[in-house]
Design a protein around this motif. Structure first.
Motif, short mmCIF file in Angstrom:
data_model
loop_
_atom_site.label_atom_id
_atom_site.label_comp_id
_atom_site.label_asym_id
_atom_site.label_seq_id
_atom_site.Cartn_x
_atom_site.Cartn_y
_atom_site.Cartn_z
N ALA A 53 0.83 -1.21 0.00
CA ALA A 53 0.00 0.00 0.00
C ALA A 53 0.86 1.26 0.00
N LEU A 54 1.99 1.22 0.72
CA LEU A 54 2.92 2.36 0.76
C LEU A 54 3.50 2.61 -0.63
N THR A 55 3.84 1.55 -1.33
CA THR A 55 4.36 1.69 -2.69
C THR A 55 3.29 2.31 -3.60
N GLY A 56 2.04 1.87 -3.45
CA GLY A 56 0.95 2.46 -4.21
C GLY A 56 0.79 3.94 -3.93
N MET A 57 0.94 4.31 -2.67
CA MET A 57 0.89 5.73 -2.29
C MET A 57 2.00 6.51 -2.99
N GLY A 58 3.17 5.89 -3.08
CA GLY A 58 4.30 6.56 -3.73
C GLY A 58 4.02 6.88 -5.18
N ILE A 59 3.23 6.02 -5.84
CA ILE A 59 2.90 6.25 -7.24
C ILE A 59 2.04 7.51 -7.41
N THR A 60 1.27 7.87 -6.38
CA THR A 60 0.40 9.05 -6.47
C THR A 60 1.15 10.36 -6.26
N MET A 61 2.38 10.29 -5.78
CA MET A 61 3.12 11.50 -5.43
C MET A 61 3.32 12.46 -6.61
N PRO A 62 3.58 11.96 -7.83
CA PRO A 62 3.69 12.90 -8.95
C PRO A 62 2.42 13.71 -9.17
N VAL A 63 1.25 13.09 -8.97
CA VAL A 63 -0.02 13.80 -9.14
C VAL A 63 -0.19 14.86 -8.06
N ILE A 64 0.08 14.48 -6.82
CA ILE A 64 -0.03 15.41 -5.70
C ILE A 64 0.93 16.59 -5.89
N THR A 65 2.14 16.29 -6.33
CA THR A 65 3.13 17.34 -6.57
C THR A 65 2.69 18.26 -7.71
N ILE A 107 -10.11 28.60 -10.94
CA ILE A 107 -10.30 28.06 -12.29
C ILE A 107 -9.40 26.84 -12.52
N LEU A 108 -8.13 26.98 -12.17
CA LEU A 108 -7.18 25.88 -12.37
C LEU A 108 -7.56 24.65 -11.57
N SER A 109 -8.04 24.86 -10.34
CA SER A 109 -8.38 23.72 -9.48
C SER A 109 -9.54 22.92 -10.07
N LEU A 110 -10.52 23.60 -10.64
CA LEU A 110 -11.67 22.91 -11.23
C LEU A 110 -11.26 22.12 -12.48
N VAL A 111 -10.41 22.72 -13.30
CA VAL A 111 -9.93 22.03 -14.51
C VAL A 111 -9.12 20.79 -14.13
N LEU A 112 -8.23 20.90 -13.14
CA LEU A 112 -7.39 19.77 -12.73
C LEU A 112 -8.22 18.65 -12.11
N THR A 113 -9.26 19.01 -11.37
CA THR A 113 -10.11 17.99 -10.76
C THR A 113 -10.76 17.12 -11.84
N VAL A 114 -11.35 17.76 -12.82
CA VAL A 114 -12.00 17.02 -13.91
C VAL A 114 -10.99 16.15 -14.66
N PHE A 115 -9.82 16.72 -14.94
CA PHE A 115 -8.79 15.99 -15.69
C PHE A 115 -8.34 14.72 -14.97
N PHE A 116 -8.02 14.84 -13.69
CA PHE A 116 -7.49 13.68 -12.96
C PHE A 116 -8.57 12.65 -12.64
N GLU A 117 -9.82 13.08 -12.49
CA GLU A 117 -10.88 12.11 -12.25
C GLU A 117 -11.14 11.27 -13.51
N ILE A 118 -10.94 11.87 -14.68
CA ILE A 118 -11.18 11.15 -15.94
C ILE A 118 -9.98 10.28 -16.33
N PHE A 119 -8.80 10.85 -16.25
CA PHE A 119 -7.61 10.15 -16.77
C PHE A 119 -6.68 9.62 -15.68
N GLY A 120 -7.06 9.80 -14.42
CA GLY A 120 -6.15 9.48 -13.32
C GLY A 120 -5.62 8.06 -13.29
N LYS A 121 -6.47 7.07 -13.48
CA LYS A 121 -6.03 5.67 -13.38
C LYS A 121 -5.02 5.33 -14.46
N ASP A 122 -5.28 5.80 -15.67
CA ASP A 122 -4.33 5.56 -16.77
C ASP A 122 -3.00 6.26 -16.51
#
Length: 457
Positions: A53-65, A107-122
């Motif tokens: 699970a920790l390794t999985g969390m590490g994969i999300t760090m680029p998105v959070i950053t 504005i940026l926060s709303l655009v990023l939310t939609v983007f990552f919810e759609i394409f996040g898993k890929d």
């Protein structure tokens, strides 16, 4: 900024003033690390699945950053310019900068939310997730992305509180969120048995509380700069200079996201999930080593920007000198701790003995040049405080894009142990970048000071 604060920035003791502004900023930056570090600490100790699970969390760090990087693009350019305007006795223009930056952050926060919810898993699969870690990574990210607007308002607008000299109020913003996160994490993760989803939910609730605090302060009579709806309408003549100056910290953070992807994919190829898990820990420790330095530069920014705007060049020079010395001392102390007691740092994140032993070996390579990094950050951030966008952007690109990313892929093909080569890329890039930065700074800073002196004459 009230009259007393303005007087202190212009004539108060630099040492005392830097301490008063930097200490809360450093504390705030350290506390800010806890948002994600606390998540990793708890998740890494979940029975049976903790290491995966920790390794999985590490994969999300680029998105959070990346999400944080867009907040920096707007606020880290806007806040210094607002300070400069206040130093020039132009509070109305400073207030317009605040409003425009707030509008763009929304504005940026709303655009990023939609983007990552759609394409996040890929995106997570591209970033180095494996079949065993993608479930944990996506469980965390799909919830965290919903709180993007809270991240942007709390991180982005908090910079304008610091820019006015209200460093304690800025610290309270981060402290409020971190305490909530520390309390809510074990409740959601263990009591409600929500795992990584619980960690993400705790984080966005905490960020929401921080953002409410920031907006409340900036709309209150206590703030010198007031956040008003009428000033949030975007004006290109106001927002474009903010984005130009914010480009350097944006590049620093966004390329950090790209670098995480490069490290994860390269390490997954040569060392598997264990190496990626070690990188999650080392990345967290590197984050801890950098953010207190950013707290120092954040504390110095109002002093440098205000006095540069007021053409008080001697105070600018003295502030930078003190900033440089303090940054080098801190980075050296953290380097020593990493070299002498790596197990103490690593055990914070995991109890898995195999992961601990691998990370101990890796940290001696990865952190070997951290002691000189204080020079890089002090010089680079001072250019931002002075409004010099071009030089700060180049220095940000130099270390990460020009040097580090190519080295991550070149060195594994040169050294006998490819995993060693991946970790070695970090110190090699640091040494070259610091050497170039220090040389450029000596020349560019003197030239900048001469130009300003000539304008005054």
């Amino acid at each position: 900024m009230n009259a007393t604060a303005e007087k202190d920035l212009g004539s108060g003791s630099i040492g005392k003033l830097l301490f008063q502004l930097a200490l809360p900023a450093i504390i705030a930056q350290i506390i800010n690390v806890l948002y994600n570090m606390v998540d990793r600490m708890y998740i890494g100790h979940i029975p049976d699945i903790g290491a995966t699970a920790l390794t999985g969390m590490g994969i999300t760090m680029p998105v959070i950053t990346a999400i944080s990087a867009f907040a920096a693009l707007v606020s880290m350019g806007g806040a210094p310019l607002a300070s400069i305007k206040m130093g020039q006795k132009k509070p109305e223009e400073a207030e317009k900068i605040l409003g425009n930056c707030a509008g763009l952050l929304v504005i940026l926060s709303l655009v990023l939310t939609v983007f990552f919810e759609i394409f996040g898993k890929d995106i997570l699969m591209i970033f180095g997730a494996s079949e065993s870690t993608i479930g944990y990574a996506w469980d965390y990210m799909k919830i965290y992305a919903l709180g993007t607007i809270f991240v942007h308002l709390s991180l982005g607008l908090n910079a304008f509180i610091s820019a006015q000299g209200y460093s304690k109020i800025s610290m309270y913003t981060v402290l409020l969120g971190a305490i909530c996160n520390i309390i809510l994490d074990p409740i959601f993760i263990f009591v409600f048995d929500m795992g990584v989803q619980g960690a993400a939910l705790a984080t966005i609730i905490s960020q929401a509380l921080s953002s409410i605090w920031v907006v409340y302060f900036l709309t209150s009579k206590k703030s010198f700069l007031r956040l008003k709806l009428k000033s949030m309408k975007l004006d290109p003549s106001i927002i474009l200079p903010c984005l130009a100056l914010g480009l350097s910290p944006f590049i620093m953070q966004l390329t950090e996201s790209v670098i995480n992807v490069c490290f994860n994919t390269s390490l997954l190829k040569y060392g598997g999930d264990l190496a990626v898990g070690a990188m999650t820990i080392l990345g967290s420790l590197m984050q801890f080593s950098l953010l207190p330095l950013q707290g120092l530069t954040q504390g110095s920014q109002p002093i440098i920007s205000f006095n540069y705007g007021a053409n008080n060049l001697e105070r600018v020079k003295k502030t930078f000198k003190l900033l440089l010395i303090s940054s080098v001392i801190y980075s050296t102390l953290f380097w020593a701790l990493s070299m002498i007691a790596p197990g103490l740092l690593i055990s914070i994140f995991t109890s898995n003995e195999e992961l601990i032993q691998f990370s101990k070996w890796a940290i001696h390579i990865y952190m070997s040049a951290v002691l000189i990094f204080g020079i890089q950050l002090a010089c680079q951030q001072t250019f931002i405080a002075l409004g010099n966008a071009k030089t700060s952007v180049f220095l940000a690109l130099l270390r990460k894009v020009i040097l580090l990313i190519p080295l991550i892929y070149i060195l594994p093909n040169i050294v006998p142990n490819p995993v060693f080569g991946v970790f070695l890329a970090e110190p090699v890039a640091d040494v070259i970048a610091v050497t170039v930065t220090a040389s450029m700074f000596l020349y560019s800073f003197k030239k900048l000071m001469r130009q300003s002196e000539n304008q005054v004459a």
